[in-house]
Design a protein around this motif. Structure first.
Motif, short mmCIF file in Angstrom:
data_model
loop_
_atom_site.label_atom_id
_atom_site.label_comp_id
_atom_site.label_asym_id
_atom_site.label_seq_id
_atom_site.Cartn_x
_atom_site.Cartn_y
_atom_site.Cartn_z
N LEU A 272 0.83 -1.20 0.00
CA LEU A 272 0.00 0.00 0.00
C LEU A 272 0.87 1.26 0.00
O LEU A 272 0.59 2.22 -0.72
N ALA A 273 1.93 1.25 0.81
CA ALA A 273 2.85 2.39 0.85
C ALA A 273 3.49 2.60 -0.53
O ALA A 273 3.64 3.74 -0.98
N ASP A 274 3.84 1.52 -1.18
CA ASP A 274 4.44 1.62 -2.50
C ASP A 274 3.46 2.24 -3.51
O ASP A 274 3.85 3.09 -4.31
N LEU A 275 2.21 1.82 -3.45
CA LEU A 275 1.18 2.42 -4.33
C LEU A 275 1.02 3.91 -4.03
O LEU A 275 0.89 4.73 -4.94
N ARG A 276 1.03 4.26 -2.74
CA ARG A 276 0.92 5.67 -2.36
C ARG A 276 2.10 6.45 -2.92
O ARG A 276 1.95 7.57 -3.39
N GLY A 277 3.29 5.86 -2.87
CA GLY A 277 4.47 6.50 -3.44
C GLY A 277 4.36 6.68 -4.95
O GLY A 277 4.75 7.71 -5.49
N ASP A 278 3.80 5.68 -5.63
CA ASP A 278 3.59 5.80 -7.07
C ASP A 278 2.63 6.94 -7.39
O ASP A 278 2.86 7.71 -8.33
#
Length: 170
Positions: free
Chosen positions: A11-17
């Motif tokens: 989820l954090a990675d998606l938020r970063g994207d």
């Protein structure tokens, strides 16, 4: 809701994207993530709707509004980039500090994207001092906890920036 660390990282990675304005992958990737969120106990209409894309052949962009909604419901809300630079920076470093943004994506965004938006010499000076703090940690490979602690220092410094003071006054 307490999600497993692996799901939080995704989820954090998606938020970063989203912070960088790109959502790589396919809609099915988000659909399968939603299925895993349901299995972990997140039960909302948006998660169920996103899970319906598990067999989609479309691009991730197709489900971006649902991805944003699921992220918000999971405690990983999108960062509004249309605000003043200090407010965006504060949200970015807060996300780094609490683990809702990957350290690399957040720090790179602060340095590479956000620094161009500072408008006064004082803001630029504050940003340089904060970036220098990150650089000091790079002398030896820092741990994630050390980087998150540096992010907390930036969050603490943000209300001292001139724009922040002006916006906080009644």
């Amino acid at each position: 809701m307490d999600l497993p660390a692996e799901l939080k990282d995704r989820l954090a990675d998606l938020r970063g994207d989203l912070l960088w304005g790109r959502l790589p992958g396919r809609a099915a990737d988000a659909g399968w993530l939603a299925c895993e969120l349901i299995e972990a106990g997140l039960d909302t209409p948006a998660v169920w709707e996103l899970a319906g894309y598990a067999l989609s052949i479309g691009p991730m962009k197709e489900v971006e509004p649902l991805v944003r909604q699921v992220l918000a419901e999971s405690g990983f809300p999108s960062i509004d980039l249309q605000r003043e630079p200090w407010a965006v920076a504060q949200d970015v470093v807060q996300g780094i500090a609490e683990g809702t943004l990957p350290i690399g994506k957040g720090a790179d965004f602060l340095i590479m994207e956000l620094s161009d938006r500072w408008t006064t010499p004082h803001e630029i000076w504050e940003l340089i001092l904060l970036i220098d703090g990150w650089e000091v940690l790079r002398g030896t490979p820092p741990t994630d906890d050390e980087l998150r602690e540096q992010a907390r220092k930036i969050v603490d410094a943000a209300p001292g920036w001139p724009d922040a003071k002006a916006d906080q006054e009644p």
